[in-house]
Design an enzyme around this catalytic site. Structure first.
Site, PDB file in Angstrom:
ATOM      1  N   SER A 177      -5.605   3.865   4.341  1.00 22.50           N
ATOM      2  CA  SER A 177      -5.180   2.951   3.280  1.00 22.50           C
ATOM      3  C   SER A 177      -6.405   2.465   2.509  1.00 22.50           C
ATOM      4  O   SER A 177      -6.624   1.262   2.326  1.00 22.50           O
ATOM      5  CB  SER A 177      -4.393   1.762   3.844  1.00 22.50           C
ATOM      6  OG  SER A 177      -3.584   1.181   2.843  1.00 22.50           O
ATOM      7  N   SER A 204       0.785  -1.236   0.000  1.00 22.15           N
ATOM      8  CA  SER A 204       0.000   0.000   0.000  1.00 22.15           C
ATOM      9  C   SER A 204       0.814   1.281   0.000  1.00 22.15           C
ATOM     10  O   SER A 204       0.240   2.365  -0.136  1.00 22.15           O
ATOM     11  CB  SER A 204      -0.959   0.012   1.193  1.00 22.15           C
ATOM     12  OG  SER A 204      -2.101  -0.765   0.906  1.00 22.15           O
ATOM     13  N   LYS A 262       0.248   3.771  -2.780  1.00 23.29           N
ATOM     14  CA  LYS A 262      -0.774   4.824  -2.739  1.00 23.29           C
ATOM     15  C   LYS A 262      -0.151   6.215  -2.731  1.00 23.29           C
ATOM     16  O   LYS A 262      -0.780   7.191  -3.145  1.00 23.29           O
ATOM     17  CB  LYS A 262      -1.686   4.639  -1.530  1.00 23.29           C
ATOM     18  CG  LYS A 262      -2.606   3.421  -1.611  1.00 23.29           C
ATOM     19  CD  LYS A 262      -3.513   3.349  -0.401  1.00 23.29           C
ATOM     20  CE  LYS A 262      -4.522   2.206  -0.506  1.00 23.29           C
ATOM     21  NZ  LYS A 262      -3.914   0.889  -0.331  1.00 23.29           N
TER      22      LYS A 262
END
Length: 479
Positions: free
Chosen positions: A313, A138, A141
């Site tokens: 997230s 993640s 991102k």
């Protein structure tokens, strides 16, 4: 008659308890190239609300020096968004001496990468396979968010519209995953859109209509390569509440297999509740080019979407941001087009993109590849005065021990409230990338990527130990 547009001025989390809404203010002061760093709000029990984040962004660019006092019941001040040479520069030898023993921890897996850089000078203070391509999970991102901000700007909003058609009306999805079906919330959603549409139709003497919905803004497969999953709804241009089948607003949850159809049927029901009968079944269709707009609702600004995506997230928002970047770049808004458009925007920012590969916007795809060098330089760029549009990358980072995916980490560490970082977790992959003000008062950006880990909790502790060591580092020549 002018079509009605309802805009959501801020982003709050649905269902938050009063305790979650209580915030603790902090003030941290320093300068970066003449810019005074600022205060923000740290929530002791959950994500920050848009008001405090907005204040932090404003203060990060302001000149006055606020008082640094704090009440006894306040937690340690979180690291400022921008920080400065309040102390002497850190040295590569000092940082390496502190981190090298920690990087030998076997909990970091079969291979791992690390980089620490001084944000002000850009000097690389530590590098361990920093140019190698790793699965970011993640932390990708950060790349997704930066590209969207660069392409569209932090004030951009995503519209969901209703337009005329020969058969009735068409609900046109714009790609806003935060559109809500819940009435009475703090921002406009499907109930407000239905009210505005019904009002417009009644003004024209229309009391019944057919409803279709248009998903053409996105292209390609709607399912991620992981398949149906509680971490991500089918990626469509129209959905309500991220297709969640419960009252949650973040984290894993059962998802609708047809979020677009569900949202359109909810809209039709809301329209009927407001006195406009819906004839026949709601069907997928296509709005005609140049069709007259009847009503619209707008998402919160992109800055707020980025902050929510990073703090929690949020995979659904991240995939939406990637597709908005694709649309801005004239590419098809699917997984492939979004990845290509995102990579192009990042390269245009002058970032080190060698080895970069983006298979999705959320980091759920194991085919994603980034380097620690890329992530560290991206965070440093977000703090640069020349790129204020990227500031939400920093204001959106979870704060150790206080918010988002770092809320339950660093429970007793000295870095609690000081480390701001994006987490990443897949089976066998653990990552952490963010910023910290060292004990010498220097803002440092770091990225730690671990692959082939066998114990996720042990790997997280090892990553947190690295970030804590950077926070506590007296690594200057003077130190």
């Amino acid at each position: 008659m002018v079509p009605e547009v309802l805009r959501r001025p801020g982003l709050r989390w649905r269902g938050a308890s009063p305790a979650r809404r209580r915030t603790v203010r902090f003030v941290a002061v320093s300068t970066l190239a003449g810019v005074v760093a600022a205060a923000g709000a740290v929530s002791a029990a959950g994500p920050w609300e848009a008001g405090q984040r907005r204040a932090e962004r404003v203060r990060a660019a302001s000149a006055p020096r606020p008082s640094a006092g704090r009440d006894d019941d306040r937690p340690p001040a979180a690291a400022p968004v921008l920080a400065a040479p309040a102390g002497p520069p850190a040295t590569a030898a000092g940082v390496t001496a502190v981190l090298q023993p920690l990087l030998a921890d076997p909990a970091l897996g079969e291979r791992h990468s690390a980089e620490v850089i001084d944000v002000l000078s850009g000097e690389r203070l530590l590098a361990l396979d920093a140019d190698g391509a790793y699965t970011p999970a993640s932390t990708v991102k950060l790349a997704t968010a930066a590209a969207a901000l660069a392409a569209l700007g932090p004030d951009h909003r995503i519209d969901t519209t209703v337009v005329e058609s020969p058969e009735g009306i068409v609900l046109v999805g714009g790609g806003d995953p935060t559109l809500t079906a819940h009435p009475g919330g703090p921002w406009a959603g499907l109930p407000e859109l239905a009210e505005a549409t019904a009002r417009e139709l009644r003004a024209r003497g229309v009391d019944h209509t057919r409803v279709a919905y248009d998903l053409s803004r996105y292209s390609g497969p709607v399912l991620h390569e992981i398949g149906p999953n509680d971490n991500l709804a089918p990626v469509t241009a129209l959905m309500a509440d991220e297709g969640r089948l419960d009252d949650s607003d973040h984290g894993p949850a059962a998802r609708s297999a047809d979020p677009a159809g569900d949202a359109a049927r909810t809209f039709a029901r809301l329209l009927a509740d407001r006195g406009v009968r819906v004839d026949g079944e709601v069907t997928e269709g296509r709005a005609a080019t140049g069709a007259r707009r009847l009503a619209a609702v707008s998402s919160p600004p992109l800055s707020a979407l980025v902050e929510r995506a990073l703090t929690n997230s949020d995979n659904d928002i991240a995939e939406a941001l990637a597709r908005q970047t694709a649309l801005a770049g004239g590419r098809p808004a699917g997984f492939d087009g979004a990845g290509q458009a995102t990579a192009a925007r990042l390269a245009a920012l002058g970032l080190p993109t060698a080895g970069l590969h983006l298979a999705d916007g959320s980091g759920l795809d194991r085919g994603d590849r980034v380097s620690a060098d890329f992530l560290a330089h991206l965070l440093a760029l977000a703090a640069a005065p020349a790129h204020p549009e990227l500031r939400p990358l920093l204001t959106g980072l979870p704060v150790a021990g206080f918010s988002g995916t770092l809320r339950d980490r660093y429970p007793a560490a000295a870095a609690r409230g000081l480390v701001r970082a994006k987490t990443g977790t897949l089976t066998g992959v653990n990552t952490l990338a963010g910023t910290v003000v060292s004990a010498d008062g220097r803002l440092l950006a770091f990225a730690f990527l671990a692959d082939g880990t066998r114990d996720a909790e042990a790997a997280q502790r090892a990553l947190d130990a690295l970030a804590s060591a950077v926070a506590g580092c007296g690594c200057s020549r003077a130190g």
